[in-house]
Motif scaffolding. Structure first.
Motif, PDB file in Angstrom:
ATOM      1  N   LEU A  10       0.835  -1.204   0.000  1.00 19.66           N
ATOM      2  CA  LEU A  10       0.000   0.000   0.000  1.00 19.66           C
ATOM      3  C   LEU A  10       0.867   1.249   0.000  1.00 19.66           C
ATOM      4  N   LYS A  13       2.001   2.142  -3.426  1.00 19.12           N
ATOM      5  CA  LYS A  13       0.985   2.827  -4.228  1.00 19.12           C
ATOM      6  C   LYS A  13       0.781   4.268  -3.749  1.00 19.12           C
ATOM      7  N   GLU A  16       3.561   6.300  -5.283  1.00 19.27           N
ATOM      8  CA  GLU A  16       3.339   6.506  -6.722  1.00 19.27           C
ATOM      9  C   GLU A  16       2.344   7.634  -6.978  1.00 19.27           C
ATOM     10  N   ASN A  17       1.372   7.785  -6.079  1.00 18.27           N
ATOM     11  CA  ASN A  17       0.293   8.743  -6.290  1.00 18.27           C
ATOM     12  C   ASN A  17       0.437  10.023  -5.468  1.00 18.27           C
ATOM     13  N   TYR A  22      -3.286   7.369   4.054  1.00 17.40           N
ATOM     14  CA  TYR A  22      -4.439   6.739   3.396  1.00 17.40           C
ATOM     15  C   TYR A  22      -5.392   6.240   4.474  1.00 17.40           C
ATOM     16  N   LEU A 141      -6.679   2.634  -3.832  1.00 19.65           N
ATOM     17  CA  LEU A 141      -5.322   2.074  -3.843  1.00 19.65           C
ATOM     18  C   LEU A 141      -5.306   0.609  -3.425  1.00 19.65           C
ATOM     19  N   PRO A 144      -5.443  -2.492  -6.730  1.00 22.23           N
ATOM     20  CA  PRO A 144      -4.189  -2.878  -7.386  1.00 22.23           C
ATOM     21  C   PRO A 144      -3.315  -3.824  -6.566  1.00 22.23           C
ATOM     22  N   ILE A 145      -3.491  -3.866  -5.239  1.00 20.48           N
ATOM     23  CA  ILE A 145      -2.622  -4.732  -4.424  1.00 20.48           C
ATOM     24  C   ILE A 145      -3.352  -5.969  -3.901  1.00 20.48           C
TER      25      ILE A 145
END
Length: 594
Positions: A10, A13, A16-17, A22, A141, A144-145
């Motif tokens: 997590l 991600k 990356e963003n 989160y 997020l 994707p994981i």
């Protein structure tokens, strides 16, 4: 993967963003309490499986918040991970908003999935971040994981017949439109599943233990549209909906339809009933005037009509029959020296339930807890983790059923052998607390916040408290926990005739004992005098309360009178459904204390 490995993915991600923190709620697009596996994100990420809790993950920390029902369970399940348990409502523990505000600064971004986060909570965060230049961004997020994430459920829907509901879907929709007019609106987007299935007299099995249909419902002055996966609707359900003026659209079409709504409407909206993304879309549409207000179906369905109450009484008689037969077999097998586990007791009860007319399944995961296990308020045994019921102490059984004619929730604590003086005292305190609320008479306008103390004061006088409400609303072939009312110090919704509320005080001492006694109560008129309208409670549960642990000297005359009268009603209502041997057993169990 371990929790720490998932958290590492997590954080990748997040980086990356451009996300510094989160937020992971325990929610879905419908603000559900019990979640389909597809949205059990917090449980998947942390390993904590309780129904209540949220997480925050920052670049260097992760934290889990849950309430007092789950402190013990959560601590055990996150042990060995980096996650820090934040015990809600304990002095010195920050709220989620306080935690995030202390860790995010100028230019930082909080990420969350706006389709599963209540809009009201995002507004709370915006207030907490005022002046800090912290932005909030909606993005998923997790998908994707989570490589093997379960699909959205789409079980087959079925009609809840009017012989059990008392009102047709068309009648309910007409009443809803009247409520909207009274609130200065003409339209509403319903997201709460309990509201939708009650309004349309349709059910499914999309959530464990809850007959929910994954859907949205848009009601305007001249239309009602159910948004769901159409392939799960048999012809009978399609005909039922069409006959009640309801059309069907795809579940995924709702965001686009909100965006494209091109006729002027005034829509009743609440940040507590809608996810952030949908409320934001409504507010951006220039054709929609937003009128702030709660989903009125929640209050409409809370007051059961005469048909629903009559059916619910019948459901409780059936539940009582199963509970009597279970307790008889439990006593017989323990007396014979058989080895029984918590799971065995659960299986015995279900064996007696399943043949009952209109039985559909359990209304929640059964809590069958022996001795110290009962101190964990939401403990549930599993085949690889369940205790043997020893011939001493107490066994707590918190259980319920979904019948086509009602939803039940009952807790009894049984003596399975010799007790300590402490166990007998605690049991009697809990019984006194239960009776104190059940006997309550109160003025119109009183809420759970006013009445919770009737029960709690009985344990407060001994320096004891319980970290939960005294009771909750119950749905009708719906969620076992349904509001908007409840019996807790923070609930201000007035109690009205027809409302069902549980009465379930308890004492929970970690590592020692857990005791709870629970009936469902219905609010009924009591009297009207020069001072106004008064209400009282009437028990609808039909299951004997174990009197063996009671210290008779601690009960008042009025408490004994209430208990004897309750037991007389239980005996009279159940006897015609029992065999002669069962009737004799029940007569002994309900023998007057007086």
């Amino acid at each position: 993967m371990t929790a720490n490995e998932k958290l590492a993915l997590l954080r990748g991600k997040m980086k990356e963003n451009g996300i510094q923190a989160y937020y992971i709620p325990s929610s879905d697009p419908h603000m559900s309490e019990y979640l389909p596996d597809h949205w059990r994100i917090r449980a998947w990420l942390s390993g904590f499986s309780g129904s209540a809790g949220v997480m925050v993950v920052t670049e260097t920390e992760s934290a889990l918040w849950t309430d007092g029902r789950y402190f013990i369970q959560a601590a055990r399940q996150i042990q060995g991970s980096e996650i820090v348990l934040q015990r809600m409502n304990v002095p010195g523990v920050p709220t989620v908003a306080e935690y995030l505000s202390s860790r995010l600064g100028k230019g930082d971004t909080l990420g969350l999935d706006g389709m599963i986060t209540p809009a009201a909570f995002v507004r709370e965060l915006e207030t907490a971040f005022a002046g800090k230049d912290v932005s909030i961004r909606s993005l998923d997020l997790i998908s994707p994981i989570w490589s093997d994430r379960p699909c959205r459920p789409a079980t087959q829907a079925f009609v809840h017949p009017v012989e059990y509901t008392g009102l047709s879907a068309a009648e309910k929709i007409s009443a809803l439109r009247q409520k909207l007019t009274q609130a200065g609106a003409d339209s509403i987007l319903l997201a709460r599943l309990d509201s939708i299935v009650w309004l349309l007299n349709v059910r499914a099995s999309d959530i464990s233990y809850t007959p929910a249909l994954l859907s949205f419902c848009l009601v305007t002055p001249d239309s009602a549209v159910l948004y769901t996966d159409a392939g799960r609707l048999p012809q009978e359900v399609r005909d039922h909906l069409a006959g009640n003026g309801v059309s069907v659209a795809s579940y995924d079409a709702i965001p686009g339809d909100v965006d494209m709504l091109d006729r002027p409407v005034t829509m009743l909206c609440s940040g507590e009933d809608l996810p952030w993304s949908l409320l934001a879309a409504i507010e951006k549409n220039p054709h929609i005037t937003v009128r702030e207000g709660r989903d009125p179906v929640q209050a409409m369905k809370a007051c059961k009509n005469d048909t629903e109450i009559s059916c619910l009484r019948n459901a409780h008689i059936k539940e009582g029959v199963a509970m009597v037969r279970m307790e008889m077999e439990l006593e017989r097998r323990l007396a014979a020296g058989e080895r029984l586990t918590e799971c065995d007791v659960h299986d015995i009860l279900n064996r007696f339930r399943q043949p009952l007319p209109l039985f559909l399944g359990e209304s929640f995961s059964c809590i069958c807890a022996y001795g110290p296990n009962a101190a964990m308020m939401h403990y549930s045994p599993t085949p690889d983790h369940c205790a043997v019921v020893e011939p001493r102490g107490l066994l707590l059984l918190d259980t319920g059923s979904q019948f086509l004619d009602g939803t039940t929730d009952t807790t009894r604590t049984y003596q399975v052998g010799p007790l300590t003086d402490e166990e007998r005292r605690f049991y009697t305190y809990v019984l006194k607390a239960h009776i104190s609320l059940a006997r309550g008479v109160f003025m119109k306008g009183c809420s759970g916040a006013n009445l919770d103390v009737l029960s709690r004061v009985q344990v407060w006088q001994y320096g004891i408290d319980y970290r939960c409400g005294t009771g909750h609303g119950v749905g009708y072939l719906g969620g076992v926990h349904e509001g908007p009312h409840s019996m807790r110090l923070t609930n201000s919704v007035p109690l009205e005739p027809g409302m069902i509320v549980t009465d379930e005080p308890g004492i929970y001492e970690e590592g020692r004992v857990g005791i709870r006694i629970e009936n469902e109560l219905v609010v009924v008129p009591a009297m009207e005098t020069e001072y106004g309208q008064f209400y009282r409670f009437e028990a609808v549960t039909r299951c004997p309360i174990d009197t063996r642990p009671v210290i008779r000297e601690l009960l008042t005359y009025e408490e004994v009178e209430w208990l004897d009268r309750f037991h007389e009603t239980v005996c009279q209502d159940l006897k015609d459904y029992l065999e002669p041997e069962e009737q004799a057993w029940l007569r002994e169990k309900t023998r007057p204390l007086a």
